[in-house]
Write an enzyme that holds these catalytic residues in place. Structure first.
Site, short mmCIF file in Angstrom:
data_model
loop_
_atom_site.label_atom_id
_atom_site.label_comp_id
_atom_site.label_asym_id
_atom_site.label_seq_id
_atom_site.Cartn_x
_atom_site.Cartn_y
_atom_site.Cartn_z
N THR A 79 70.33 84.26 10.74
CA THR A 79 69.84 85.26 11.69
C THR A 79 69.54 86.52 10.92
O THR A 79 70.32 86.94 10.07
CB THR A 79 70.87 85.53 12.79
OG1 THR A 79 71.07 84.32 13.51
CG2 THR A 79 70.40 86.58 13.77
N PHE A 106 69.08 90.43 11.04
CA PHE A 106 69.44 91.59 11.85
C PHE A 106 68.73 92.83 11.32
O PHE A 106 68.49 92.94 10.12
CB PHE A 106 70.95 91.87 11.74
CG PHE A 106 71.81 90.85 12.43
CD1 PHE A 106 72.23 91.05 13.74
CD2 PHE A 106 72.21 89.69 11.77
CE1 PHE A 106 73.04 90.12 14.38
CE2 PHE A 106 73.02 88.76 12.40
CZ PHE A 106 73.43 88.97 13.72
#
Ligand code: PEP
Ligand code: MN
Length: 686
Positions: free
Chosen positions: A284, A286
């Site tokens: 992921t 960010f």
């Protein structure tokens, strides 16, 4: 020899492991101490590159070679090294940028609760931006994180923007688009799902597995291998783990959660299985958001993010993207976002490699401005994504460590003081589309109408008249900047409605002046182009606000403004993101008193040489006298102005404002008759 019956044969082996672990930690600590020394050398010597890509490649190659020689798997060794190098780099950045001064404590908001992947990424990132314990604050939604950041409740907000399996996270992109937030860092987090259960629970006991829906999808293969197990969507992974300890007793024996190892530990759960995701790579990305930009050291490999909107015509997006290709700037992400108030028009969210001050990117951005209608820079930040082959992104060539604050307007082309002008065909000029009208290169636009909107009847008559004489846009002031407070001040909001109605009846886009920040919403709602008058060219607060709007702005030259000051004022609009800026030369104050102002026609070719922005001329306010308006208008067209803004009134003798300079229908006819052959000879479309 007597043996102790309680001795476990594993004990000595475990001791060996414990000893190896102790050594590992000590060796890591030693490595990081050495990294700190490197950082202090780099800090003292600004010409030292911060990242030596070649050296990192060599380190990686020998590390893998040594690992394989000792029977360790290369992917495993690569992963461990990646963590170590990432940590070293962040440590160096923190030290070099003095982010870790004594007592620096920062607060960072994230969505979720302790043990969530967001919380883990936030605490990792903050460890390098603060000393001592940093304050992590979990919020229920992305929106709440944004609000807390804007309110000053936290210093940063860390939000997930995309996942390597699930793709982009629309709510976060929208949050960034809608608010004045800056991207100051990124983090790529390896998501590692485990199956957590209450102590004592065995795989065979499980009937329910709960987690965030995205996590359940990511573990599809694992879940379908289990018989008789129901999947239960839960608000997030960490709450799913927590629920196993606080939920009804019944659930405690037959329910498991997919979450991070940390969430499992935090809630005293056992881990029954690890590495549950279908794909090994589940990352992921960010973004760390702040209220102010924090440009990184230009020696670091960086990324720059921006938002732009292109003019609504064919090939516009391709032209914008070609600007990056031409400058050999690599695009790492492009996404479109719909705009709710403008159905079927899109904002493009683009990430590119490079620091905003690097010569290649700075040059590309200058060119990008001439093919976009809106451009907002979201920030430059150190790049944390690595290419698939395991190589690092290339560091930029050494460029000055401290980016200079530009003193020259960046809408000015780069011309050395005595250089010969660039060849004409190398110049990109902006074109601005206003309804059916195109303003800019290859076109000629006539904007005409009264100084002030006086009544519905007057403005409708004026629209009919100017349209019949070839005007393609209608002007009319509703808010008037009068030199005398006793003079007619305009009809205000009522005038805006009349102007809009006249424009609608004769299909003419409208131009009107906006005097104050408070008036912007009303003017935006009724007019197609907003005018900033000469008296307001230095009103930087107004210009900053107009930098945020999504409609073209005509910026008139201040009565005593130099061309450089004029362009710096335009820069306020451009910096705010509004690229639809039209410059207007309207005469300046000189010692000459025989005209209202002195029309500085040389400004037209000078500005054309200096900027890509379109330039129009207002001969009316320069002349102040109807008879002089026509010859000045012809001269302006001949000098290459992209258009004219000319005051005209159906009955000039009745005009409440600037009656001496208002053209009557005959004057208008005379002017357009003179203009047509000039514009035709230039091969321009009118
Ligand atoms: C106008 O165009 O109505 C006007 C007031 O012009 P300026 O700001 O150039 O004086
Ligand atoms: Mn006027």
């Amino acid at each position: 020899m007597e043996t102790n019956p309680t001795t476990d044969p594993l004990d000595p082996i475990r001791k060996e492991i414990d000893e190896a672990d102790r050594q590992l930690i000590q060796i890591l600590a030693r490595r990081f101490e050495a990294v700190k020394k490197v950082a202090s050398v780099k800090q003292a010597e600004a010409d030292q590159p911060l990242l030596d890509t070649e050296r990192e490649r060599r380190v990686q190659a020998s590390w893998i070679q040594d690992a394989e020689a000792l029977g360790l798997s290369a992917p495993f060794a690569r992963r461990v090294l990646k963590e170590i190098l990432n940590h070293s780099r962040r440590m160096q950045e923190g030290l070099i940028e003095n982010r870790q001064g004594p007592g620096r404590r920062v607060r960072c908001g994230y969505q979720g609760q302790p043990g969530s992947y967001s919380a883990l990424a936030a605490s990792h990132l903050l460890a390098h931006r603060s000393t001592g314990e940093s304050g992590l604050v979990g919020y229920g939604t992305f929106q709440e994180v944004g609000k807390a950041l804007l309110n000053g409740d936290v210093d940063y907000g860390l939000l997930p923007v995309e996942n390597s399996i699930g793709g982009s996270i629309a709510d976060v992109n929208r949050l960034i688009c809608d608010h004045a937030l800056h991207i100051v860092d990124e983090e790529v987090w390896q998501v590692e799902h485990v199956l957590a259960v209450p102590p004592g629970t065995e795989m065979a006991d499980l009937r329910v597995i709960r987690s965030h829906p995205a996590a359940l999808t990511q573990c599809e293969t694992f879940l379908s291998s289990l018989e008789d197990v129901r999947r239960e969507p839960w608000s997030d992974t960490a709450t799913a783990a927590e629920s196993l300890r606080s939920g009804p007793a019944r659930e405690r024996s037959d329910t498991g959660a997919i979450c991070s190892e940390e969430a499992a530990n935090l809630h005293g759960l056992d881990v029954l299985a690890r590495s549950l995701a279908d794909r090994e790579c589940n990352e992921t990305r960010f973004l760390l958001l702040a209220r102010q930009p924090e440009p990184p050291d230009p020696r670091l490999p960086c990324k720059t993010s921006m938002l732009f909107r292109v003019n609504h015509h064919e090939g516009a997006l391709v032209r914008a993207l070609n600007v990056f290709a031409d400058a050999r700037v690599n695009l790492t992400r492009i996404e479109s976002r719909p705009q709710p108030d403008m159905p079927w028009e899109y904002l493009f969210f683009v990430d590119v490699e490079g620091h905003v001050d690097s010569p290649a990117l700075a040059g590309a951005l200058r060119n990008l401005r001439s093919c976009c209608s809106h451009l907002r820079m979201l920030g430059s930040y150190p790049s944390r994504t690595r290419k698939q082959d395991g190589h690092l992104d290339l560091a930029p060539a050494a460029i000055p460590a401290v980016p200079a604050v530009p003193s020259e307007p960046s809408c000015i082309r780069e011309l050395p003081p005595m250089a010969a002008p660039e060849p004409r065909n190398d110049r990109r000029r902006s074109t601005i589309r206003i309804g059916p009208v195109i303003l800019g290169e290859g076109h000629f636009v006539l904007i005409s109408g009264p100084c002030a909107v006086e009544s519905l009847e007057q403005i409708v008559d004026a629209a009919r008249m100017v349209r019949a004489q070839g005007a393609t846009m209608l002007r009319g002031g509703a808010f008037k900047p009068r030199t005398s407070p006793h003079a007619f001040q305009g009809l205000g909001a009522e005038g805006l409605v009349y102007l809009q109605e006249a424009g609608r009846q004769f299909e003419l886009p409208t131009v009107t002046e906006v005097l104050t920040i408070e008036d912007i919403p009303a003017v935006l709602a009724h007019a197609d182009v907003l005018q900033v008058g000469a008296r307001n060219m230095h009103n930087f607060a107004l210009l900053k606000e107009l930098g945020k709007v999504n409609k073209p702005v005509i910026l008139k030259r201040g009565m005593s403004a130099t061309i450089k000051e004029f362009l710096l004022a335009a820069e306020y609009l451009l910096n705010g993101g509004n690229l639809q800026v039209i410059l207007c030369e309207r005469g300046i104050r000189t010692f000459e008193t025989s005209t209202r102002a002195t029309l500085d026609l040389s400004a037209v070719p000078v500005l054309k040489r200096l900027t890509h922005l379109p330039i129009i001329v207002d001969p009316s306010h320069a002349a102040g006298d109807r008879e002089l308006v026509v010859p000045l208008a012809l001269a302006a067209a001949a000098a290459g102005a992209d258009g004219l803004i000319v005051e005209a009134h159906p009955r000039p003798q009745e005009a409440l404002c600037d009656k001496e300079q208002a053209l009557n229908p005959d004057d208008l006819a005379l002017m357009t008759a003179g203009l047509r052959p000039i514009v035709a000879a230039q091969g321009r479309i009118w």
